[in-house]
Scaffold this motif. Sequence first.
Motif, PDB file in Angstrom:
ATOM      1  N   THR A   9       1.103   3.909  -3.061  1.00 26.95           N
ATOM      2  CA  THR A   9       0.797   5.313  -2.811  1.00 26.95           C
ATOM      3  C   THR A   9       1.935   6.213  -3.286  1.00 26.95           C
ATOM      4  O   THR A   9       1.700   7.259  -3.890  1.00 26.95           O
ATOM      5  CB  THR A   9       0.543   5.542  -1.311  1.00 26.95           C
ATOM      6  OG1 THR A   9      -0.491   4.670  -0.882  1.00 26.95           O
ATOM      7  CG2 THR A   9       0.145   6.969  -1.036  1.00 26.95           C
ATOM      8  N   SER A  10       3.158   5.799  -3.033  1.00 23.33           N
ATOM      9  CA  SER A  10       4.292   6.621  -3.472  1.00 23.33           C
ATOM     10  C   SER A  10       4.387   6.674  -4.991  1.00 23.33           C
ATOM     11  O   SER A  10       4.721   7.707  -5.560  1.00 23.33           O
ATOM     12  CB  SER A  10       5.592   6.098  -2.876  1.00 23.33           C
ATOM     13  OG  SER A  10       5.893   4.821  -3.390  1.00 23.33           O
ATOM     14  N   LEU A  11       4.073   5.569  -5.680  1.00 26.35           N
ATOM     15  CA  LEU A  11       4.107   5.592  -7.132  1.00 26.35           C
ATOM     16  C   LEU A  11       2.994   6.466  -7.714  1.00 26.35           C
ATOM     17  O   LEU A  11       3.198   7.139  -8.726  1.00 26.35           O
ATOM     18  CB  LEU A  11       4.022   4.170  -7.687  1.00 26.35           C
ATOM     19  CG  LEU A  11       5.247   3.297  -7.424  1.00 26.35           C
ATOM     20  CD1 LEU A  11       5.016   1.891  -7.935  1.00 26.35           C
ATOM     21  CD2 LEU A  11       6.483   3.903  -8.034  1.00 26.35           C
ATOM     22  N   ILE A  12       1.841   6.456  -7.075  1.00 28.64           N
ATOM     23  CA  ILE A  12       0.751   7.332  -7.532  1.00 28.64           C
ATOM     24  C   ILE A  12       1.140   8.795  -7.324  1.00 28.64           C
ATOM     25  O   ILE A  12       0.912   9.633  -8.191  1.00 28.64           O
ATOM     26  CB  ILE A  12      -0.559   6.987  -6.805  1.00 28.64           C
ATOM     27  CG1 ILE A  12      -1.077   5.644  -7.289  1.00 28.64           C
ATOM     28  CG2 ILE A  12      -1.615   8.062  -7.037  1.00 28.64           C
ATOM     29  CD1 ILE A  12      -2.238   5.120  -6.498  1.00 28.64           C
ATOM     30  N   LEU A  13       1.741   9.115  -6.182  1.00 28.22           N
ATOM     31  CA  LEU A  13       2.199  10.483  -5.947  1.00 28.22           C
ATOM     32  C   LEU A  13       3.273  10.884  -6.949  1.00 28.22           C
ATOM     33  O   LEU A  13       3.296  12.019  -7.431  1.00 28.22           O
ATOM     34  CB  LEU A  13       2.728  10.627  -4.524  1.00 28.22           C
ATOM     35  CG  LEU A  13       1.700  10.639  -3.408  1.00 28.22           C
ATOM     36  CD1 LEU A  13       2.398  10.660  -2.059  1.00 28.22           C
ATOM     37  CD2 LEU A  13       0.767  11.822  -3.550  1.00 28.22           C
ATOM     38  N   LEU A  14       4.164   9.960  -7.276  1.00 32.58           N
ATOM     39  CA  LEU A  14       5.202  10.242  -8.253  1.00 32.58           C
ATOM     40  C   LEU A  14       4.619  10.470  -9.638  1.00 32.58           C
ATOM     41  O   LEU A  14       5.125  11.274 -10.422  1.00 32.58           O
ATOM     42  CB  LEU A  14       6.205   9.088  -8.289  1.00 32.58           C
ATOM     43  CG  LEU A  14       7.454   9.252  -9.123  1.00 32.58           C
ATOM     44  CD1 LEU A  14       8.282  10.405  -8.565  1.00 32.58           C
ATOM     45  CD2 LEU A  14       8.247   7.978  -9.141  1.00 32.58           C
ATOM     46  N   TRP A  15       3.535   9.774  -9.946  1.00 31.70           N
ATOM     47  CA  TRP A  15       2.890   9.914 -11.248  1.00 31.70           C
ATOM     48  C   TRP A  15       2.334  11.325 -11.441  1.00 31.70           C
ATOM     49  O   TRP A  15       2.383  11.884 -12.522  1.00 31.70           O
ATOM     50  CB  TRP A  15       1.774   8.887 -11.369  1.00 31.70           C
ATOM     51  CG  TRP A  15       1.210   8.780 -12.733  1.00 31.70           C
ATOM     52  CD1 TRP A  15       0.179   9.487 -13.258  1.00 31.70           C
ATOM     53  CD2 TRP A  15       1.652   7.920 -13.771  1.00 31.70           C
ATOM     54  NE1 TRP A  15      -0.054   9.110 -14.535  1.00 31.70           N
ATOM     55  CE2 TRP A  15       0.840   8.145 -14.883  1.00 31.70           C
ATOM     56  CE3 TRP A  15       2.659   6.970 -13.856  1.00 31.70           C
ATOM     57  CZ2 TRP A  15       1.007   7.460 -16.078  1.00 31.70           C
ATOM     58  CZ3 TRP A  15       2.819   6.294 -15.029  1.00 31.70           C
ATOM     59  CH2 TRP A  15       2.002   6.546 -16.122  1.00 31.70           C
ATOM     60  N   GLY A  69       9.637   9.818  -0.974  1.00 30.16           N
ATOM     61  CA  GLY A  69      10.788   9.090  -0.447  1.00 30.16           C
ATOM     62  C   GLY A  69      10.482   8.378   0.853  1.00 30.16           C
ATOM     63  O   GLY A  69      10.892   7.233   1.060  1.00 30.16           O
ATOM     64  N   LEU A  70       9.756   9.048   1.728  1.00 30.61           N
ATOM     65  CA  LEU A  70       9.378   8.440   3.001  1.00 30.61           C
ATOM     66  C   LEU A  70       8.482   7.224   2.793  1.00 30.61           C
ATOM     67  O   LEU A  70       8.683   6.176   3.424  1.00 30.61           O
ATOM     68  CB  LEU A  70       8.676   9.475   3.883  1.00 30.61           C
ATOM     69  CG  LEU A  70       8.268   9.024   5.272  1.00 30.61           C
ATOM     70  CD1 LEU A  70       9.512   8.730   6.102  1.00 30.61           C
ATOM     71  CD2 LEU A  70       7.429  10.094   5.930  1.00 30.61           C
ATOM     72  N   TYR A  71       7.491   7.339   1.913  1.00 27.18           N
ATOM     73  CA  TYR A  71       6.608   6.215   1.627  1.00 27.18           C
ATOM     74  C   TYR A  71       7.366   5.045   1.017  1.00 27.18           C
ATOM     75  O   TYR A  71       7.117   3.892   1.349  1.00 27.18           O
ATOM     76  CB  TYR A  71       5.477   6.625   0.701  1.00 27.18           C
ATOM     77  CG  TYR A  71       4.377   7.407   1.367  1.00 27.18           C
ATOM     78  CD1 TYR A  71       4.258   7.472   2.739  1.00 27.18           C
ATOM     79  CD2 TYR A  71       3.440   8.099   0.612  1.00 27.18           C
ATOM     80  CE1 TYR A  71       3.259   8.200   3.340  1.00 27.18           C
ATOM     81  CE2 TYR A  71       2.435   8.832   1.202  1.00 27.18           C
ATOM     82  CZ  TYR A  71       2.352   8.870   2.569  1.00 27.18           C
ATOM     83  OH  TYR A  71       1.353   9.583   3.157  1.00 27.18           O
ATOM     84  N   LEU A  72       8.312   5.320   0.111  1.00 28.14           N
ATOM     85  CA  LEU A  72       9.098   4.235  -0.489  1.00 28.14           C
ATOM     86  C   LEU A  72       9.976   3.539   0.547  1.00 28.14           C
ATOM     87  O   LEU A  72      10.074   2.312   0.563  1.00 28.14           O
ATOM     88  CB  LEU A  72       9.957   4.772  -1.634  1.00 28.14           C
ATOM     89  CG  LEU A  72       9.265   4.942  -2.958  1.00 28.14           C
ATOM     90  CD1 LEU A  72      10.200   5.613  -3.951  1.00 28.14           C
ATOM     91  CD2 LEU A  72       8.790   3.626  -3.502  1.00 28.14           C
ATOM     92  N   LEU A 129       0.827  -1.205   0.000  1.00 29.33           N
ATOM     93  CA  LEU A 129       0.000   0.000   0.000  1.00 29.33           C
ATOM     94  C   LEU A 129       0.864   1.259   0.000  1.00 29.33           C
ATOM     95  O   LEU A 129       0.593   2.210  -0.743  1.00 29.33           O
ATOM     96  CB  LEU A 129      -0.932  -0.009   1.209  1.00 29.33           C
ATOM     97  CG  LEU A 129      -1.820   1.214   1.365  1.00 29.33           C
ATOM     98  CD1 LEU A 129      -2.867   1.239   0.261  1.00 29.33           C
ATOM     99  CD2 LEU A 129      -2.468   1.228   2.714  1.00 29.33           C
ATOM    100  N   LEU A 130       1.926   1.264   0.799  1.00 29.63           N
ATOM    101  CA  LEU A 130       2.807   2.432   0.849  1.00 29.63           C
ATOM    102  C   LEU A 130       3.563   2.629  -0.460  1.00 29.63           C
ATOM    103  O   LEU A 130       3.696   3.762  -0.946  1.00 29.63           O
ATOM    104  CB  LEU A 130       3.776   2.296   2.016  1.00 29.63           C
ATOM    105  CG  LEU A 130       3.180   2.454   3.409  1.00 29.63           C
ATOM    106  CD1 LEU A 130       4.215   2.116   4.464  1.00 29.63           C
ATOM    107  CD2 LEU A 130       2.661   3.856   3.602  1.00 29.63           C
TER     108      LEU A 130
END
Length: 77
Positions: A47-53, A68-71, A43-44
């Motif tokens: 979420t980080s990949l969606i934010l990066l998108w 970075g924190l989520y990854l 899930l984390l």
Amino acid sequence: MVYDIIVWAAYCMAILVIISLYFACYKLKIKYAGINNFLIGQLLVSTSLILLWFLEEQTKYIITPFIGLYLILGGYE
């Protein structure tokens, strides 16, 4: 365009695998060791990949530390 379709197809397949693992673990009462940590980590990372998108020039300095924190947390889980 082709790369976008490939990324979204892979993301959808990963979501389907996670949903099937969730269904097998909680609905069918099949216990896997560490499934909760795996689901939280996925899930984390998702979420980080969606934010990066959706990263843009105006928001890159604000959202990049969260990505970075989520990854890192997703990889740790």
